[in-house]
Design a protein around this motif. Structure first.
Motif, PDB file in Angstrom:
ATOM      1  N   SER A 624      21.113  37.422  11.704  1.00 42.53           N
ATOM      2  CA  SER A 624      22.621  37.284  12.695  1.00 42.53           C
ATOM      3  C   SER A 624      23.155  38.424  13.050  1.00 42.53           C
ATOM      4  O   SER A 624      23.643  38.847  11.632  1.00 42.53           O
ATOM      5  N   ALA A 625      23.751  39.205  13.811  1.00 44.91           N
ATOM      6  CA  ALA A 625      24.473  40.566  13.967  1.00 44.91           C
ATOM      7  C   ALA A 625      25.175  39.821  14.962  1.00 44.91           C
ATOM      8  O   ALA A 625      25.617  39.330  15.885  1.00 44.91           O
ATOM      9  N   ASP A 626      27.290  40.916  14.433  1.00 45.88           N
ATOM     10  CA  ASP A 626      27.741  40.343  15.748  1.00 45.88           C
ATOM     11  C   ASP A 626      29.113  41.539  15.748  1.00 45.88           C
ATOM     12  O   ASP A 626      29.367  41.628  14.845  1.00 45.88           O
ATOM     13  N   TRP A 627      28.652  42.447  16.572  1.00 46.21           N
ATOM     14  CA  TRP A 627      29.144  43.737  16.516  1.00 46.21           C
ATOM     15  C   TRP A 627      31.058  43.368  15.710  1.00 46.21           C
ATOM     16  O   TRP A 627      32.232  44.078  15.481  1.00 46.21           O
ATOM     17  N   ALA A 628      31.641  42.476  16.680  1.00 50.67           N
ATOM     18  CA  ALA A 628      33.028  41.504  16.374  1.00 50.67           C
ATOM     19  C   ALA A 628      32.913  41.287  15.006  1.00 50.67           C
ATOM     20  O   ALA A 628      34.427  40.787  14.972  1.00 50.67           O
ATOM     21  N   GLY A 629      32.184  40.795  14.595  1.00 53.88           N
ATOM     22  CA  GLY A 629      32.099  40.172  13.058  1.00 53.88           C
ATOM     23  C   GLY A 629      31.886  38.174  13.417  1.00 53.88           C
ATOM     24  O   GLY A 629      32.504  37.610  14.001  1.00 53.88           O
ATOM     25  N   LEU A 630      30.740  38.120  11.825  1.00 58.73           N
ATOM     26  CA  LEU A 630      30.684  36.724  12.077  1.00 58.73           C
ATOM     27  C   LEU A 630      31.308  35.980  11.510  1.00 58.73           C
ATOM     28  O   LEU A 630      31.929  35.637  10.547  1.00 58.73           O
ATOM     29  N   ARG A 631      32.342  34.566  12.425  1.00 57.47           N
ATOM     30  CA  ARG A 631      33.663  34.110  11.789  1.00 57.47           C
ATOM     31  C   ARG A 631      33.104  32.903  11.147  1.00 57.47           C
ATOM     32  O   ARG A 631      33.835  33.341   9.955  1.00 57.47           O
ATOM     33  N   ASP A 632      32.564  32.557  11.756  1.00 54.43           N
ATOM     34  CA  ASP A 632      31.055  31.245  11.732  1.00 54.43           C
ATOM     35  C   ASP A 632      30.710  31.766   9.826  1.00 54.43           C
ATOM     36  O   ASP A 632      29.678  31.972  10.446  1.00 54.43           O
ATOM     37  N   PRO A 633      30.459  31.026   9.176  1.00 56.65           N
ATOM     38  CA  PRO A 633      29.905  31.193   7.748  1.00 56.65           C
ATOM     39  C   PRO A 633      28.997  30.409   8.353  1.00 56.65           C
ATOM     40  O   PRO A 633      27.496  30.586   7.763  1.00 56.65           O
ATOM     41  N   ALA A 634      28.395  29.708   9.105  1.00 59.05           N
ATOM     42  CA  ALA A 634      27.341  29.346   9.904  1.00 59.05           C
ATOM     43  C   ALA A 634      26.504  29.639   9.964  1.00 59.05           C
ATOM     44  O   ALA A 634      25.296  30.173  10.816  1.00 59.05           O
ATOM     45  N   ASP A 635      27.163  31.354  11.057  1.00 60.31           N
ATOM     46  CA  ASP A 635      26.321  32.485  11.673  1.00 60.31           C
ATOM     47  C   ASP A 635      25.758  33.511  10.994  1.00 60.31           C
ATOM     48  O   ASP A 635      24.840  34.271  11.133  1.00 60.31           O
ATOM     49  N   ARG A 636      26.432  33.514   9.520  1.00 65.09           N
ATOM     50  CA  ARG A 636      25.839  34.236   8.655  1.00 65.09           C
ATOM     51  C   ARG A 636      24.787  33.854   8.019  1.00 65.09           C
ATOM     52  O   ARG A 636      24.601  33.635   6.395  1.00 65.09           O
ATOM     53  N   ILE A 637      22.958  34.657   8.451  1.00 68.41           N
ATOM     54  CA  ILE A 637      22.151  33.304   7.829  1.00 68.41           C
ATOM     55  C   ILE A 637      20.812  34.866   9.199  1.00 68.41           C
ATOM     56  O   ILE A 637      20.246  35.428   8.761  1.00 68.41           O
TER      57      ILE A 637
END
Length: 875
Positions: A624-637
């Motif tokens: 997963s990636a988001d140039w604005a930052g992955l705020r939600d820990p569930a998205d960092r996978i």
């Protein structure tokens, strides 16, 4: 004997030798004997000087032996002369006085020499400074003039690369600068440059009529050794040898009515027009007339050799009747002419196909192809505009230009009603086209005497190579030497024949829109895949047998992709809709067909990039990636798929990251199953747990603000580009290569500090990088100076290297190029010693710049001696 003098011996004192005394007999001799008078005078002067010396010495003693009382100048010089004659002894005081005078004189001489030396040294220093300043001023003047020539070179780059190279070589000849060396490379990568055969100069050397320098027709012998030119106004034929020897003019035939110039199949026979309606056969290399053949008819205005047969078109009726005539053929070297076809009234025969069975014709506003006997014909189009057609070697296909102003259509002569077999798109108007003897290359003539050259076998969608020299002719004829080492071209109203060297590397440009973010070659090297934001994955064939470029079916648009390590599908991370921003993960078959969905948008994370295959192609991974930052820990996978089993596992990276983490930019599987990830924070090695509920562990391979990576095919070498800044898209200031097995690394400094992307060749022995200034560099992994690949105007954003390491693909916002891989074992052109570099440039073209005070720029272009075309220059 005259008794004027008496001599007697006088005994010396004890221990002393005796001596002789001489006395004067008569005193009158004292005044009458000149020598004695002179001796007396000298003795009186000496006695006076002796008295003066005695007085001066005593005074010197009384005054404390001060140096002010010592004799100097003339007085001391007179003393030295006297002392040299005086044999007597001096007193101790006089000796001290004399010694002091000598010491003072010596000191004064040393002082004078020191002063003189200082003056000389100062003069030399002034001269040296003046010389340095003069040399510096001269160097600055040469640099300024070299800069002026380089500026002129840039003005010619688009329309006339040969002239651009001539100006750049002139600049380097005046002053060697990195800018001029780089411009030379930029020019050469655009395509071939030309050697020029100056026909007007040959005309003067051979004392031919002035209009003989303007060529109506030219022919190249099948073996490539001979070139013959023909001027129709006076039937003047000139023969040139590839060795560059002096050209030879054949005897003029002013009454001849045959416009033919052709060679026999072995290159040992030349056929020209003779007197009246005759052909004349010349042996080569001696140029003897070996045969004459009468053709009959009124005029023969066209002829061409096809193999061992010569075809000529002979008119049997007058011009008022439309020049009706007959097509004749005769076997070379000793055959007789025989009719094989007809030439209809108002019909113009343009050429005969390589099989000798069909002709191109122009008649009544139409053009087409027909059999020699005119029993079968195919109308290809209208002659309202410029048109031409080129036969393929087997005569079954024809390349037609003129149907559309910027298209060349390859048609089958057995299925003319079918769609064109292939359509080539030109960037300029098409005036003429032809096909080489191998059927591999298509040559197109364009406006301003330009030539466009297609390779019909490799990269079929690539734009043609541009061979440009400004001129006034709308038509330019061209031919290729055997093995396609040279393309030889001429225009009817231009006083030069041009030889374009085709053995040098040149880039190929694909007509792709800008913004291609990922490039990759398929494992078999047949396709170049491009991933452009907002469009599907596009496949570009490397060989014409695979057709033309095509898009792969996708339910979304490409954001990242990975190539299967064998011949499997392409793994794609798609760009999601604007409203949600989430993308899917797909497997797209290279052969086409519906995709296999690994992750659909309904359960996708914030952008599924990057993606990667493991070394066997059995597992796939997406992060997963988001140039604005992955705020939600569930998205960092990480999502990992076992493709044969159809099983998916999700691994959290939340314990290794924070809410500012944007995701990885690059992922690569190591041979042991671990993952290398690069992006914010540098490069990490991730160990995936075997237990579905296990935790991902991580170790830092290289810490940096931001990083990118590429792993060699065997997984033994890891290329890392790193920057100190942590922002996304930062240029890398350092480049490192890691030996994974030995756990060691080294910096590569020769690729600069503005690296935008980098790739390792499959073998790991070549490093290719792209820079923010548009430069592509390819060099040994050991760090030696790389070769420069120049052409991009903006930052290079994607790179790929073919599996066989023959090709490099690079993309920027302005272009997509495919380059031949340089030989990294050889020194790059820009690093060659100055004399060697100039020698290479001089071999490429004989076009030079010369000073011209009458020109507004102070310079002009001039053609140097023509060296022939036997040796093919390379850079």
């Amino acid at each position: 004997d005259a008794r004027l003098l008496t001599s007697y011996e006088v005994e010396g004192a004890e221990g002393q030798p005796s001596h002789h005394r001489i006395e004067i007999v008569h005193e009158s001799l004292v005044k009458a004997w000149p020598r004695l008078v002179r001796w007396q005078t000298q003795d009186e002067e000496g006695a006076l000087l002796r008295d003066q010396l005695k007085q001066a010495a005593h005074l010197w003693e009384e005054k404390g032996r001060t140096s002010d009382l010592l004799w100097t100048g003339t007085a001391y010089q007179e003393y030295e002369l006297w002392r040299g004659r005086y044999a007597g002894a001096l007193t101790a005081l006089e000796e001290d006085f004399a010694k002091a005078m000598a010491e003072r004189a010596a000191r004064q001489r040393r002082r004078r020499r020191a002063v003189a030396a200082a003056i000389v040294a100062a003069s030399l220093a002034v001269a040296a400074v003046t010389g340095v300043l003069w040399n510096r001023a001269e160097a600055e003047a040469l640099r300024a003039e070299a800069g002026k020539l380089l500026a002129l070179a840039r003005t010619h780059l688009e329309a006339d690369p040969t002239a651009a190279l001539a100006y750049a070589r002139g600049s380097l000849g005046l002053f060697d600068t990195p800018e001029a060396r780089r411009f030379v490379l930029e020019t050469l990568w655009r395509g071939p440059v030309a050697r020029l055969l100056p026909l007007n100069r040959v005309t003067k050397e051979l004392r031919l009529p002035e209009d003989a320098s303007l060529v109506l027709a030219a022919s190249l012998s099948p073996d490539g050794r001979w070139l013959a030119t023909l001027r129709a106004s006076n039937r003047q034929v000139v023969v040139y040898d590839r060795d560059g020897g002096p050209p030879r003019a054949l005897p003029q035939q002013p009454d001849g009515t045959v416009s033919v110039i052709a060679f026999g199949p072995r290159g040992d026979l030349l056929v020209t027009g003779g007197s009246g309606q005759s052909l004349r056969f010349w042996s080569l290399p001696d140029l003897r007339v070996v045969r004459t053949v009468e053709l009959g008819g009124l005029v023969t205005w066209w002829g061409v050799a096809r193999g061992d047969t010569l075809f000529v078109v002979t008119s049997t009726g007058p011009k008022s009747e439309g020049w009706p005539g007959v097509i004749q053929a005769l076997r070379l070297p000793d055959g007789e002419p025989r009719p094989v076809g007809i030439n209809r009234p108002d019909e113009k025969i343009r050429s005969v196909d390589p099989t000798g069975t069909q002709v191109q014709f122009d008649r009544g506003g139409s053009f087409g192809v027909r059999s020699l006997d005119a029993r079968r014909e195919w109308i290809l189009g209208s002659t309202k505009g410029a048109w031409d057609a080129g036969f393929f070697p087997d005569g079954d296909r024809v390349a037609v230009c003129g149907e559309s102003s910027r298209e060349i259509r390859i048609r089958s002569l057995t299925h003319l009603e079918a769609k064109p077999l292939r359509v080539l798109h030109a960037v300029q108007e098409v005036y003429a086209c032809g096909v080489d003897r191998e059927g591999r290359r298509l040559i197109m003539g364009g406006p301003s005497d330009s030539i466009h050259l297609w390779d019909l076998e490799v990269l079929p969608d690539a734009r043609p190579a541009f061979l440009g020299r400004p001129g006034r002719s709308p038509y330019r004829a061209s031919d290729l030497t055997p093995r396609a080492e040279w393309l030889v071209s001429f225009a009817a109203n231009q006083p030069t024949v041009e030889f374009w060297g085709l053995s040098n590397p040149s880039r190929r440009e694909l007509p792709a829109p800008g913004g291609t973010g990922k490039l990759a070659f398929t494992a078999d090297g047949r396709w170049l895949a491009t991933c452009r934001f907002g469009t599907p994955v596009r496949l570009w064939p490397m060989n014409a047998t695979d057709g033309n470029a095509r898009d792969l079916d996708a339910s979304g648009t490409c954001q990242d992709m990975a190539i299967h390590p064998t011949d499997g599908p392409i793994l794609v991370g798609t760009e999601g809709p604007v409203s949600g921003g989430r993308g899917a993960v797909l497997l797209l078959p290279v052969t086409g067909g519906p995709p296999r969905v690994l992750l659909d948008r309904s359960r996708a994370d914030w952008g599924s990039v990057p993606v990667a295959f493991d070394r066997s192609g059995r597992r796939a991974v997406a992060a997963s990636a988001d140039w604005a930052g992955l705020r939600d820990p569930a998205d960092r996978i990480l999502r990992v798929w076992d493709l044969p089993a159809g099983r998916e596992r999700v691994h959290s990276l939340a314990h290794l990251t924070d809410g500012n983490w944007r995701g990885f930019g690059d992922l690569a599987f190591a041979p042991d199953g671990s993952l290398y990830g690069a992006g914010q924070g540098g490069v990490r090695r991730l160990l995936l747990p075997e237990d579905p509920g296990g935790t991902v562990s991580s170790e830092t391979v290289y810490a940096a603000g931001n990083a990118g990576l590429d792993l060699s095919r065997d997984g033994k070498r890891l290329l890392v580009g790193a920057s100190r800044a942590a922002g996304a898209g930062q240029q890398a200031e350092e480049l490192l290569l890691f030996d994974v097995d030995r756990r060691m690394s080294w910096r590569i400094t020769t690729h600069g500090a503005r690296i935008s992307c980098g790739r390792l060749s499959p073998s790991g022995r070549i490093v290719v990088t792209g820079s923010t200034d548009g430069t592509v560099r390819a060099g040994p992994a050991t760090g030696e100076e790389p070769h420069l690949l120049l052409g991009h105007k903006g930052p290079v954003i994607a790179l790929a290297i073919s599996p066989d390491e023959r090709w490099i693909a690079s993309a920027s916002d302005d272009a997509l190029y495919v380059w031949p891989m340089p030989d990294v074992a050889k020194p790059p052109l820009q690093t060659l010693p100055h004399p060697e570099l100039l020698a290479k440039l001089d071999a490429l073209t004989n076009l030079r710049v010369a000073r011209d005070p009458t020109s507004a720029t102070g310079w002009k272009l001039d053609v140097g001696p023509f060296p022939g075309w036997k040796d093919v220059p390379t850079w």
